[in-house]
Design a protein around this motif. Sequence first.
Motif, PDB file in Angstrom:
ATOM      1  N   ASP A  29       3.796 -11.191  -2.007  1.00 15.21           N
ATOM      2  CA  ASP A  29       2.541 -10.459  -1.925  1.00 15.21           C
ATOM      3  C   ASP A  29       2.794  -8.991  -2.288  1.00 15.21           C
ATOM      4  O   ASP A  29       3.365  -8.235  -1.491  1.00 15.21           O
ATOM      5  CB  ASP A  29       1.972 -10.593  -0.512  1.00 15.21           C
ATOM      6  CG  ASP A  29       0.648  -9.883  -0.319  1.00 15.21           C
ATOM      7  OD1 ASP A  29       0.241  -9.075  -1.186  1.00 15.21           O
ATOM      8  OD2 ASP A  29       0.006 -10.134   0.721  1.00 15.21           O
ATOM      9  N   ARG A  31       0.720  -6.490  -2.615  1.00 13.78           N
ATOM     10  CA  ARG A  31       0.009  -5.543  -1.750  1.00 13.78           C
ATOM     11  C   ARG A  31       0.800  -5.301  -0.470  1.00 13.78           C
ATOM     12  O   ARG A  31       0.923  -4.173   0.004  1.00 13.78           O
ATOM     13  CB  ARG A  31      -1.380  -6.049  -1.414  1.00 13.78           C
ATOM     14  CG  ARG A  31      -2.350  -5.918  -2.559  1.00 13.78           C
ATOM     15  CD  ARG A  31      -3.757  -6.233  -2.126  1.00 13.78           C
ATOM     16  NE  ARG A  31      -4.285  -5.062  -1.420  1.00 13.78           N
ATOM     17  CZ  ARG A  31      -5.316  -5.099  -0.609  1.00 13.78           C
ATOM     18  NH1 ARG A  31      -5.932  -6.232  -0.366  1.00 13.78           N
ATOM     19  NH2 ARG A  31      -5.753  -4.014  -0.016  1.00 13.78           N
ATOM     20  N   LYS A  35       2.366  -1.842   0.988  1.00  8.80           N
ATOM     21  CA  LYS A  35       2.092  -1.309   2.326  1.00  8.80           C
ATOM     22  C   LYS A  35       3.390  -1.043   3.086  1.00  8.80           C
ATOM     23  O   LYS A  35       3.519  -0.029   3.775  1.00  8.80           O
ATOM     24  CB  LYS A  35       1.212  -2.277   3.118  1.00  8.80           C
ATOM     25  CG  LYS A  35      -0.221  -2.302   2.656  1.00  8.80           C
ATOM     26  CD  LYS A  35      -1.025  -3.251   3.508  1.00  8.80           C
ATOM     27  CE  LYS A  35      -2.482  -3.239   3.101  1.00  8.80           C
ATOM     28  NZ  LYS A  35      -3.312  -4.026   3.995  1.00  8.80           N
TER      29      LYS A  35
END
Length: 124
Positions: A29, A31, A35
């Motif tokens: 992932d 994203r 983060k």
Amino acid sequence: MNRPPFEIEFVRDSRGNCPFNDWFSSLTDERARGKIHSRLNLLEAGHRGAGRNLGTISELKIEGGPGYRVYYGEKDRKFFLILGGGVKSTQDEDIKRAKKLWETCRGPTWRTTVKTFVRGILGI
């Protein structure tokens, strides 16, 4: 060039592997990786943000997704040693593993900046 107030050290286990690197590399992932990268940048700048003290180590909470967590210890109030990562559903085992690694981390660590670490993982 301004140096961050804290240096990040990534702990290696007894076999020379870096548990955090192994975990972070396995994430698909993008994203979530972004983060986590942002949270490590904040940690490097001295901002712990959302998380909790777990006694001998601490936990960073990453918002969104399956509840990503990053575990670290603080050494001499200067260095953060990144012990590993995980998700909410495996939190108890991840904490046990991170605490055990913290108790035994007398060996070599991998000292780098977050920017250099992430570039190496992403191959950029």
